[in-house]
Design a protein around this motif. Structure first.
Motif, mmCIF file in Angstrom:
data_model
loop_
_atom_site.group_PDB
_atom_site.id
_atom_site.type_symbol
_atom_site.label_atom_id
_atom_site.label_comp_id
_atom_site.label_asym_id
_atom_site.label_seq_id
_atom_site.Cartn_x
_atom_site.Cartn_y
_atom_site.Cartn_z
ATOM 1 N N UNK A 182 0.833 -1.204 0.000
ATOM 2 C CA UNK A 182 0.000 0.000 0.000
ATOM 3 C C UNK A 182 0.866 1.252 0.000
ATOM 4 N N UNK A 183 1.931 1.243 0.784
ATOM 5 C CA UNK A 183 2.805 2.418 0.856
ATOM 6 C C UNK A 183 3.653 2.582 -0.403
ATOM 7 N N UNK A 184 3.947 1.499 -1.089
ATOM 8 C CA UNK A 184 4.592 1.618 -2.407
ATOM 9 C C UNK A 184 3.617 2.289 -3.378
ATOM 10 N N UNK A 185 2.364 1.903 -3.326
ATOM 11 C CA UNK A 185 1.338 2.524 -4.172
ATOM 12 C C UNK A 185 1.211 4.020 -3.848
ATOM 13 N N UNK A 186 1.223 4.370 -2.575
ATOM 14 C CA UNK A 186 1.162 5.781 -2.176
ATOM 15 C C UNK A 186 2.383 6.526 -2.717
ATOM 16 N N UNK B 183 6.733 18.804 -2.220
ATOM 17 C CA UNK B 183 6.450 18.220 -0.913
ATOM 18 C C UNK B 183 5.904 16.800 -1.081
ATOM 19 N N UNK B 184 5.015 16.610 -2.033
ATOM 20 C CA UNK B 184 4.444 15.291 -2.265
ATOM 21 C C UNK B 184 5.515 14.300 -2.733
ATOM 22 N N UNK B 185 6.412 14.754 -3.584
ATOM 23 C CA UNK B 185 7.512 13.910 -4.064
ATOM 24 C C UNK B 185 8.354 13.418 -2.879
ATOM 25 N N UNK B 186 8.712 14.336 -2.007
ATOM 26 C CA UNK B 186 9.495 13.997 -0.820
ATOM 27 C C UNK B 186 8.714 13.043 0.094
ATOM 28 N N UNK B 187 7.472 13.358 0.328
ATOM 29 C CA UNK B 187 6.628 12.532 1.189
ATOM 30 C C UNK B 187 6.448 11.139 0.591
ATOM 31 N N UNK B 188 6.337 11.069 -0.717
ATOM 32 C CA UNK B 188 6.222 9.779 -1.378
ATOM 33 C C UNK B 188 7.419 8.887 -1.085
ATOM 34 N N UNK B 189 8.591 9.478 -1.092
ATOM 35 C CA UNK B 189 9.782 8.678 -0.809
ATOM 36 C C UNK B 189 9.844 8.242 0.652
ATOM 37 N N UNK B 190 9.312 9.025 1.568
ATOM 38 C CA UNK B 190 9.186 8.559 2.956
ATOM 39 C C UNK B 190 8.358 7.279 2.983
ATOM 40 N N UNK B 191 7.247 7.279 2.237
ATOM 41 C CA UNK B 191 6.408 6.083 2.184
ATOM 42 C C UNK B 191 7.159 4.899 1.591
ATOM 43 N N UNK B 192 7.932 5.138 0.551
ATOM 44 C CA UNK B 192 8.715 4.059 -0.049
ATOM 45 C C UNK B 192 9.733 3.503 0.944
#
Length: 125
Positions: A15-19, A49-58
């Protein structure tokens, strides 16, 4: 209990990879903007910000998956990593909902699988 812990941890990681994909690569797409409640005008402004946050999820997903992979060989290390990843996912969901009560649905989506993984990882001790 370990089988359930693994199932929920892997599901949470996927799920977090999808996010990550949504936040890092599909942020300005209409369907993604709708999912996150972001206007067309705000999407480009929020994209870094979303790009950075996405990598936190990854990274949380990777930590979780490495932990799951190690459960068979080095159980304590694997459990610690899986708990670090899923516990952080759960913590982020709690922060989301405590900051903004209107985000209950998003926090539930983001936090249910990690919560179940944490529960079953702790029960498997």
């Amino acid at each position: 209990m370990t089988v359930l812990a693994v199932v929920f941890a892997v599901a949470a990681a996927l799920l977090h990879v999808y996010i990550w994909v949504l936040e890092a690569f599909r942020w300005t797409q209409p369907s993604t903007r709708k999912t996150f409640g972001v206007s067309e005008a705000d999407a480009p402004v929020l994209a870094p910000m979303a790009y950075n946050q996405g990598f936190y999820n990854l990274f949380l997903a990777i930590i979780t998956l490495v932990g799951v992979a190690l459960l068979g060989q080095q159980e304590d290390i694997g459990r610690a990593l899986a708990l670090a990843g899923t516990g952080s996912m759960l913590g982020a969901a709690l922060v989301l909902v405590t900051h903004d009560r209107s985000m209950v649905r998003a926090a539930t989506t983001q936090g249910t699988l990690p919560a179940l993984a944490v529960l079953f990882l702790m029960l498997s001790v």
